[in-house]
Design a protein around this motif. Sequence first.
Motif, mmCIF file in Angstrom:
data_model
loop_
_atom_site.group_PDB
_atom_site.id
_atom_site.type_symbol
_atom_site.label_atom_id
_atom_site.label_comp_id
_atom_site.label_asym_id
_atom_site.label_seq_id
_atom_site.Cartn_x
_atom_site.Cartn_y
_atom_site.Cartn_z
ATOM 1 N N GLN A 104 -2.828 2.774 9.171
ATOM 2 C CA GLN A 104 -2.138 1.755 8.181
ATOM 3 C C GLN A 104 -0.647 2.140 8.303
ATOM 4 N N ASN A 105 0.344 1.282 8.134
ATOM 5 C CA ASN A 105 1.386 1.114 8.238
ATOM 6 C C ASN A 105 2.290 0.502 7.317
ATOM 7 N N ASN A 106 3.440 1.139 6.675
ATOM 8 C CA ASN A 106 4.355 0.198 5.793
ATOM 9 C C ASN A 106 5.774 0.414 6.579
ATOM 10 N N PHE A 107 6.452 -0.777 6.485
ATOM 11 C CA PHE A 107 7.755 -0.339 7.237
ATOM 12 C C PHE A 107 8.852 -1.140 5.999
ATOM 13 N N GLN B 134 0.780 -1.386 -0.032
ATOM 14 C CA GLN B 134 -0.038 0.050 0.000
ATOM 15 C C GLN B 134 0.973 1.148 -0.017
ATOM 16 N N LYS B 135 0.255 2.232 -0.735
ATOM 17 C CA LYS B 135 1.250 3.538 -0.673
ATOM 18 C C LYS B 135 0.237 4.609 -0.237
ATOM 19 N N PHE B 136 0.681 5.638 0.395
ATOM 20 C CA PHE B 136 -0.047 6.996 0.867
ATOM 21 C C PHE B 136 0.255 8.163 0.174
ATOM 22 N N LYS B 137 -0.632 9.110 -0.255
ATOM 23 C CA LYS B 137 -0.467 10.226 -0.860
ATOM 24 C C LYS B 137 -0.041 11.426 0.230
ATOM 25 N N GLN B 138 1.101 11.940 0.067
ATOM 26 C CA GLN B 138 1.517 13.014 1.068
ATOM 27 C C GLN B 138 0.760 14.177 1.148
ATOM 28 N N ASP B 139 0.411 14.888 0.084
ATOM 29 C CA ASP B 139 -0.401 16.028 -0.260
ATOM 30 C C ASP B 139 -1.847 16.115 -0.440
ATOM 31 N N GLY C 298 2.893 5.766 6.760
ATOM 32 C CA GLY C 298 1.576 5.770 7.155
ATOM 33 C C GLY C 298 0.731 6.628 7.076
ATOM 34 N N GLU C 299 -0.692 6.160 7.567
ATOM 35 C CA GLU C 299 -1.734 7.004 7.340
ATOM 36 C C GLU C 299 -2.635 6.863 8.367
ATOM 37 N N LEU C 300 -3.002 7.886 9.391
ATOM 38 C CA LEU C 300 -3.878 7.579 10.402
ATOM 39 C C LEU C 300 -5.268 8.421 10.201
ATOM 40 N N ASP C 301 -6.457 7.677 9.948
ATOM 41 C CA ASP C 301 -7.822 8.516 9.789
ATOM 42 C C ASP C 301 -8.620 8.254 10.694
ATOM 43 N N LEU C 302 -9.452 9.480 11.192
ATOM 44 C CA LEU C 302 -10.627 9.362 11.984
ATOM 45 C C LEU C 302 -11.496 9.975 11.239
ATOM 46 N N PHE C 303 -12.799 9.004 10.869
ATOM 47 C CA PHE C 303 -13.778 9.149 10.241
ATOM 48 C C PHE C 303 -15.151 8.962 10.889
ATOM 49 N N ARG C 304 -16.097 9.881 10.145
ATOM 50 C CA ARG C 304 -17.396 9.710 10.790
ATOM 51 C C ARG C 304 -18.540 9.637 9.570
ATOM 52 N N VAL C 305 -19.388 8.809 9.233
ATOM 53 C CA VAL C 305 -20.506 9.083 8.350
ATOM 54 C C VAL C 305 -21.911 9.129 8.920
ATOM 55 N N ASP C 306 -22.424 10.279 8.843
ATOM 56 C CA ASP C 306 -23.729 10.516 9.104
ATOM 57 C C ASP C 306 -24.695 10.087 7.985
ATOM 58 N N PHE C 307 -25.353 9.175 8.437
ATOM 59 C CA PHE C 307 -26.220 8.530 7.076
ATOM 60 C C PHE C 307 -27.870 8.991 7.652
ATOM 61 N N ARG C 308 -28.039 9.748 6.639
ATOM 62 C CA ARG C 308 -29.620 10.299 6.684
ATOM 63 C C ARG C 308 -30.512 9.548 5.487
ATOM 64 N N ASN C 309 -31.567 10.019 5.730
ATOM 65 C CA ASN C 309 -32.738 9.368 4.790
ATOM 66 C C ASN C 309 -32.493 7.994 4.291
ATOM 67 N N LEU D 203 -3.873 12.037 9.471
ATOM 68 C CA LEU D 203 -2.281 12.459 9.352
ATOM 69 C C LEU D 203 -1.662 11.483 8.349
ATOM 70 N N VAL D 204 -0.782 11.841 7.602
ATOM 71 C CA VAL D 204 0.080 11.225 6.656
ATOM 72 C C VAL D 204 1.566 11.589 7.044
ATOM 73 N N TRP D 205 2.335 10.467 7.028
ATOM 74 C CA TRP D 205 3.837 10.551 7.354
ATOM 75 C C TRP D 205 4.860 9.637 6.530
ATOM 76 N N ASN D 206 5.751 10.349 6.207
ATOM 77 C CA ASN D 206 7.113 9.548 5.649
ATOM 78 C C ASN D 206 8.240 9.787 6.268
ATOM 79 N N ARG D 207 8.655 8.662 7.369
ATOM 80 C CA ARG D 207 9.917 8.914 7.783
ATOM 81 C C ARG D 207 10.908 8.013 7.519
#
Length: 732
Positions: A589-592, A63-68, A547-558, A538-542
């Motif tokens: 998600q993390n790659n090493f 897996q790969k993560f886009k920095q910008d 890796g990428e850390l994502d906090l998400f919420r989907v409010d489903f209506r109707n 948060l996306v990082w390349n050290r």
Amino acid sequence: MNRNKALSVAVIASVLALSQMPVQAAESLGTVTGSAQGSSGFFGSSPNVNTGETPPSDVQQIQKFKQDTTNAETTITRGQYEMLTPTDSYTQSLQNLPNAVVVSSGDSMDGDDVYINGFSKSLINFTLDGIPLNDNDSYTYYSNEFIPSVLVAGTKYYPGAQSAAIPGLASFGGSIETYSLKPSPYFFLRPMVGGGSFGKYNYGGLVNTGLFLKNIAPTSAWLYVNTNHRDGYFQNNGAIQTQFLFKSVTQIGPGALTLFFTQNNQRFNYYNGATAAQIAQFGNDYNGYTSNPFLANGRPNTFYTGYNYNRYLNWLGYGKYEGEVGKVKFSEQFYYYYGNGYGAGATTFTQTLLTPAGSVQRVAPAANQVLLRNSINNTHRWGNIVKLAYPLGPVDTELGFWFNHNNTTHDAQYFNQANVYLGSTYIEPVVTDTYEPYIVFNYKPVERLKLTAGVKYLYANRDFKNYVALAQGQPGVFNASFHQVLPSVGANYQVMEGINLFANFTQNANPPGYNQFYTGVFNPSLAPQKANTYDLGLVWNRGFWKGELDLFRVDFRNYILSTTVQVGSFNQTVLANAGKAINQGISWQNNFVFNDQLSAYANVGFLDARLKSAGQPFPYAPHHTESVGLIYRDGGFKATVGFNEIGNAYYNLGGKFLPLGSRFYTNASLRYTLNNMPLSSGGFGLKKVSLGVYVNNLFDRTWIQSYSGSNANPNLKLNLPANVYATLDASF
């Protein structure tokens, strides 16, 4: 077939059989390669991977993560797809994503059910080379129809709606954008065969033309043909599948013309599952279908496997011209899809049929016979996707328009055992036109800050006819239209070199399915389902750790639910916008990459997915998922091992939520590639040979995949036990 014998067959098949061309110095395709990347100026650009190569970075990581990025985005690489067998549906590559569950109803060769963040695949937007694949009437999707895993360049995954620039519908659970491999500038011929457990094998090949017409219209193309077969671990669960695909890229003027065609022809028998008592008595490979057409009392057996199978032929073709004139990038893509198939079954019950004479009659089977049923689904779908990207002062602007025309006829036909057509219980043509223009702006007020804003307008119109109702003098012609404005905004800020923060808000909607016309009473005021997706990440390349850390919420209506209403003195069932749901959680998600030989991945997800209105969990929505794996390379050897754990979840059977329990499984692969063969120097010779061995469910764990039957006495559908597959392919 016992497992020892199956393993022997797999090894023998791999030794007798004939992967990839060695990576060579790039040869100019004129400007074909550059123009083929014309979509790189657009949101959701395709991975630049040719048939003859796999980028080294893709071998080291899955897996790969886009920095910008201004939204959560993961690219699933060729390295992940190389861990799948040729008979697996490509959606098996999604099983390592956080909060994702991939379920095979017996075998991935039949296609997979995919659940992401609690949403089923009918609420996930699937595309191939940018073309939306979900059926526009019911949003169903069959993952084994369009492209095999060996021809995938990569997949981009966006959880939630994410951007106004993504065409398609039903993206509540995200968008799965898959891209096919591009032709190589070098000629090669690659025969492929493989075999493994439970009578499974494949044979076929790939030919890449290399560059031709260099001085007229530089062109390169590939052609793939393959057959998959299995006997089936579960009784009477055999299948056969034939695949044919073609792709070419031609430089014409300032752009490149891409032509693509894929065809899939498949038949597979059903696996019905078994009760716990039957499993205890007969073992895990027992199921409710039997080879006896009649019961002991002479009555027809409606579970007779000769009547219970699916058969489907489908194909998809497109022509795409994309390129660049000055600072303006453009893309024009026209596509056409055709699908025709049916599920075959039988019944001993009397049916109400619209006969060929145009009358509605009650028809019963003859004594000791059955009525044969073909549930036909015939679909014609065509559409167009236009994109234009250009700088407007300091703002990069992207304009796009997607149009889709979907014409599907659903026809449940009945025959007697002499194969004489008696009539249909329903004949329902549905025509849906979808229009979706969008505009997106990208702006960088300072070097470290990127801002994105966009809006999409959704308009859909649907016509529906019920010929059986019309023949009975009842209402049978309906029309409905839907429209919605859908905004999207996002931001990315570079905290320091290699560390970026992003935030995103996007609204998504999709119209009701065509079943709004036949569920109880037609509800003309039914509105599209809508959801607001929020992301903070948060996306990082050290260096060695990305890796990428994502906090998400989907409010489903109707949310559309079946609701009981009173019509006169009777209670009727009607679909209504009666539901609200919450899908929220964490994706990590993390790659090493430790060195040139050893790399690893580790993904974790936590999920809270529940239908608030009904106080119920979403099916296949585990509280947590974990996937950890190692990739080791040494010379021509590549070995992988992956460990997956999925927490407790539930299955909805007739409104009752039955426990699936947690599951833990391990998959492993070993691949050896011999490069620079003695015959490789000059002309048509053997250049490379590659042998692969793949083991799924290594520790032979057993878990419940799903249930069938009634919720009072449910049948259990179990997973496949430990199984092995071996492949051998060569490049000439």
